[in-house]
Write an enzyme that holds these catalytic residues in place. Structure first.
Site, mmCIF file in Angstrom:
data_model
loop_
_atom_site.group_PDB
_atom_site.id
_atom_site.type_symbol
_atom_site.label_atom_id
_atom_site.label_comp_id
_atom_site.label_asym_id
_atom_site.label_seq_id
_atom_site.Cartn_x
_atom_site.Cartn_y
_atom_site.Cartn_z
ATOM 1 N N LYS A 5 6.143 12.104 -1.417
ATOM 2 C CA LYS A 5 5.751 10.894 -2.158
ATOM 3 C C LYS A 5 4.259 10.588 -1.966
ATOM 4 O O LYS A 5 3.535 10.337 -2.938
ATOM 5 C CB LYS A 5 6.609 9.721 -1.660
ATOM 6 C CG LYS A 5 6.132 8.346 -2.031
ATOM 7 C CD LYS A 5 6.663 7.857 -3.333
ATOM 8 C CE LYS A 5 5.991 6.551 -3.741
ATOM 9 N NZ LYS A 5 6.471 6.003 -4.966
ATOM 10 N N THR A 46 9.169 3.216 0.421
ATOM 11 C CA THR A 46 8.018 4.076 0.720
ATOM 12 C C THR A 46 7.473 3.612 2.064
ATOM 13 O O THR A 46 7.019 2.470 2.177
ATOM 14 C CB THR A 46 6.927 3.926 -0.351
ATOM 15 O OG1 THR A 46 7.504 4.209 -1.617
ATOM 16 C CG2 THR A 46 5.774 4.880 -0.090
ATOM 17 N N LYS A 55 -1.308 0.694 -1.095
ATOM 18 C CA LYS A 55 -0.355 0.938 0.008
ATOM 19 C C LYS A 55 -0.112 2.439 0.185
ATOM 20 O O LYS A 55 -0.190 2.972 1.294
ATOM 21 C CB LYS A 55 0.976 0.227 -0.299
ATOM 22 C CG LYS A 55 2.079 0.598 0.679
ATOM 23 C CD LYS A 55 3.447 0.088 0.278
ATOM 24 C CE LYS A 55 4.500 0.707 1.209
ATOM 25 N NZ LYS A 55 5.861 0.251 0.942
HETATM 26 P P1 NAD Z 1 9.861 -6.233 -2.972
HETATM 27 O O1 NAD Z 1 8.936 -6.938 -2.048
HETATM 28 O O2 NAD Z 1 10.119 -6.796 -4.325
HETATM 29 O O3 NAD Z 1 11.293 -6.037 -2.254
HETATM 30 C C1 NAD Z 1 11.489 -5.885 -0.872
HETATM 31 C C2 NAD Z 1 12.638 -6.794 -0.477
HETATM 32 O O4 NAD Z 1 12.950 -6.614 0.898
HETATM 33 C C3 NAD Z 1 12.299 -8.291 -0.665
HETATM 34 O O5 NAD Z 1 13.263 -8.901 -1.498
HETATM 35 C C4 NAD Z 1 12.345 -8.838 0.775
HETATM 36 O O6 NAD Z 1 12.809 -10.180 0.836
HETATM 37 C C5 NAD Z 1 13.312 -7.867 1.416
HETATM 38 N N1 NAD Z 1 13.234 -7.852 2.871
HETATM 39 C C6 NAD Z 1 12.116 -7.904 3.652
HETATM 40 N N2 NAD Z 1 12.484 -7.846 4.954
HETATM 41 C C7 NAD Z 1 13.829 -7.760 4.979
HETATM 42 C C8 NAD Z 1 14.797 -7.671 6.025
HETATM 43 N N3 NAD Z 1 14.425 -7.660 7.310
HETATM 44 N N4 NAD Z 1 16.111 -7.607 5.701
HETATM 45 C C9 NAD Z 1 16.494 -7.615 4.392
HETATM 46 N N5 NAD Z 1 15.632 -7.695 3.354
HETATM 47 C C10 NAD Z 1 14.320 -7.766 3.658
HETATM 48 O O7 NAD Z 1 9.321 -4.736 -3.083
HETATM 49 P P2 NAD Z 1 9.749 -3.631 -4.165
HETATM 50 O O8 NAD Z 1 8.745 -3.602 -5.256
HETATM 51 O O9 NAD Z 1 11.201 -3.760 -4.461
HETATM 52 O O10 NAD Z 1 9.479 -2.311 -3.296
HETATM 53 C C11 NAD Z 1 10.402 -1.859 -2.322
HETATM 54 C C12 NAD Z 1 9.949 -0.508 -1.807
HETATM 55 O O11 NAD Z 1 9.879 0.407 -2.901
HETATM 56 C C13 NAD Z 1 8.550 -0.503 -1.181
HETATM 57 O O12 NAD Z 1 8.573 0.344 -0.061
HETATM 58 C C14 NAD Z 1 7.652 0.034 -2.288
HETATM 59 O O13 NAD Z 1 6.513 0.677 -1.797
HETATM 60 C C15 NAD Z 1 8.593 1.006 -2.963
HETATM 61 N N6 NAD Z 1 8.276 1.286 -4.367
HETATM 62 C C16 NAD Z 1 8.033 0.264 -5.230
HETATM 63 C C17 NAD Z 1 7.731 0.551 -6.561
HETATM 64 C C18 NAD Z 1 7.458 -0.568 -7.543
HETATM 65 O O14 NAD Z 1 6.985 -0.259 -8.657
HETATM 66 N N7 NAD Z 1 7.746 -1.813 -7.234
HETATM 67 C C19 NAD Z 1 7.683 1.878 -6.995
HETATM 68 C C20 NAD Z 1 7.979 2.903 -6.103
HETATM 69 C C21 NAD Z 1 8.269 2.590 -4.782
#
Ligand code: NAD
Length: 293
Positions: free
Chosen positions: A162, A87, A237
């Site tokens: 979204k 997102t 966010k």
């Molecule tokens: P998270 O923080 O658990 O995962 C993100 C991952 O990206 C982390 O493991 C981090 O180490 C990695 N990362 C950061 N910079 C990086 C780079 N340069 N190269 C490679 N990896 C890198 O977050 P999440 O909960 O998995 O969410 C991910 C996305 O999904 C976000 O944009 C969030 O808004 C969206 N989202 C999350 C949810 C939820 O319930 N968690 C629901 C819908 C959407």
């Protein structure tokens, strides 16, 4: 189809594992150490993405997405697909799409609804922006990771859908919670409140599918001490992204703006951080009309 998967966090890891379970050859990369089942983890982004047919990203925000895309796109062959499921702000999604097109790579922005539970169960909903050709190529992957994918229009449309959806969700969750707190004070029992509203014109997903009051309606984070679920932090966010987008296109969104303010206060000044976004109900229970902070 060979897949590179960048960002193996709470969402990305189970999504990548589901693709591997379905028989795809998946190579992942994350800046943090990560244990996965069935996904080979590369030590560099380049190693994870070079020569892949599809690269999927699941990253925290637009700035990180842009920097990852700058590393990934030059490594991809013409006609491959860059599928971002994070997102992020609409502007970043459009910039990344333009850059992908300059490399003859097919871009898709495809943020998800369904949370960590949906990612693990393979039941996410994808809201997709990009071309029909790219969408068709990615369809088998959407089928594995989710239950529904909707092509909403050109690049950025997935992110637009979204944030509009989540702006409605944030505002209706607040409305549902404040109404429960008012009903309490009026002496109405919560089961009666649920029985009436869930079958009357006040019904919504927040009330009917994700009731913020414990012991009432379907199982929800309220029944698990408000552990997320969908955290208040992530709602903040998404509401922030909605207000940035509204600013960009001069849209009047007073309810969205107020919802953002309330989640900002809850997360940054109260005890909302790390709680489910429906924990707005115990927050309202403790308050009276005189508090304006
Ligand atoms: P998270 O923080 O658990 O995962 C993100 C991952 O990206 C982390 O493991 C981090 O180490 C990695 N990362 C950061 N910079 C990086 C780079 N340069 N190269 C490679 N990896 C890198 O977050 P999440 O909960 O998995 O969410 C991910 C996305 O999904 C976000 O944009 C969030 O808004 C969206 N989202 C999350 C949810 C939820 O319930 N968690 C629901 C819908 C959407």
């Amino acid at each position: 189809m060979k897949i590179g998967f960048i960002g193996l966090g709470n969402m990305g890891r189970p999504m990548a594992e589901n693709l591997a379970k379905a028989g795809y050859d998946v190579t992942g990369f994350d800046t943090q150490p990560v244990e996965t089942q069935g996904v080979s983890v590369a030590t560099t982004v380049t190693e994870a993405v070079r020569g892949q047919d599809v690269v999927i990203t699941m990253l925290p925000n637009g700035a990180i997405l842009q920097s990852v895309a700058a590393e990934v796109l030059p490594e991809l062959e013409a006609g491959s697909v860059f599928l971002d499921c994070s997102t992020v702000d609409v502007a970043s999604a459009r910039l990344v799409a333009e850059s992908a097109e300059e490399h003859s790579v097919l871009p898709l922005d495809a943020p998800v609804s369904g949370g960590v539970g949906g990612a693990s169960a393979g039941t996410l909903t994808f809201m997709v922006g990009g071309s029909e050709t790219a969408f068709q190529k990615a369809q088998p992957l959407f089928d594995v990771m989710g239950q529904k994918a909707v092509l909403c229009g050109s690049s950025g449309s997935g992110q637009a859908a979204k944030i509009c959806n989540n702006m409605i969700l944030g505002a209706t969750m607040i409305a549902t919670c404040e109404a429960f707190a008012l009903a309490d004070k009026l002496g109405l029992d919560r089961q009666s409140m649920f029985d009436v509203v869930s079958t009357s014109s006040g019904y919504s997903w927040s009330m009917n599918a994700y009731c913020p009051a414990s012991g009432i309606g379907p199982q929800s984070p309220a029944d698990n001490d408000y552990k997320p679920g969908f955290s208040a932090d992530l709602m903040l966010k998404d509401l922030t992204l909605s207000q940035e987008a509204a600013e960009l296109v001069d849209a009047d969104t007073p309810m969205g703006a107020r919802a953002k303010e309330l989640y900002e206060q809850f997360v940054n000044k109260e005890d909302g951080r790390g709680q489910d976004f429906s924990a707005m109900l115990p927050r309202f229970e403790k308050r009276g009309r005189s508090r304006t902070d």
